[in-house]
Design a protein around this motif. Structure first.
Motif: not given
Length: 116
Positions: A99-106
């Motif tokens: 989830m942390n990586d997904i938030r960064k990508a967003r």
């Protein structure tokens, strides 16, 4: 009737199996199935029952809901395939991240396109 759900669940099972370092034969042995049945599920050739899905989730040491934690294929209105393919490639990359990586990508995407 579309078999997208079979493809998505089969792909998720394959991904989890590979993450665990298991062959189809090993997963089948742990879950109580023949390796060809596991292969058929992964290739979306088998319409798996919920009971068998639960056995595979147990064999993968995961919760059954995780087998449905995939990013759904997006249908794009122009149906040319190229836009849909590119979006699905991005979603596929993100689906294996935490989830942390997904938030960064967003946040990166928002910055690039100056979106809220």
């Amino acid at each position: 009737m579309s078999n997208n759900i079979l493809k998505l669940v089969g792909s998720k099972i394959r991904d989890l199996r590979k993450e665990k370092g298991l062959s189809q034969e090993q997963l089948g042995e742990i879950a109580g199935f023949h390796f060809s049945y596991i292969g058929g599920i992964e290739r979306a050739e088998k319409n798996i029952s919920l009971l068998n899905l639960a056995k595979i989730a147990d064999a993968l040491d995961t919760e059954i809901y995780e087998l449905f934690s995939y990013t759904r294929l997006i249908k794009v209105s122009d149906h040319t395939g190229s836009k849909e393919d590119e979006i699905n490639k991005i979603l596929e990359l993100l689906s294996s991240r935490n989830m942390n990586d997904i938030r960064k990508a967003r946040l990166i995407i928002k910055e690039v396109f100056k979106q809220d």
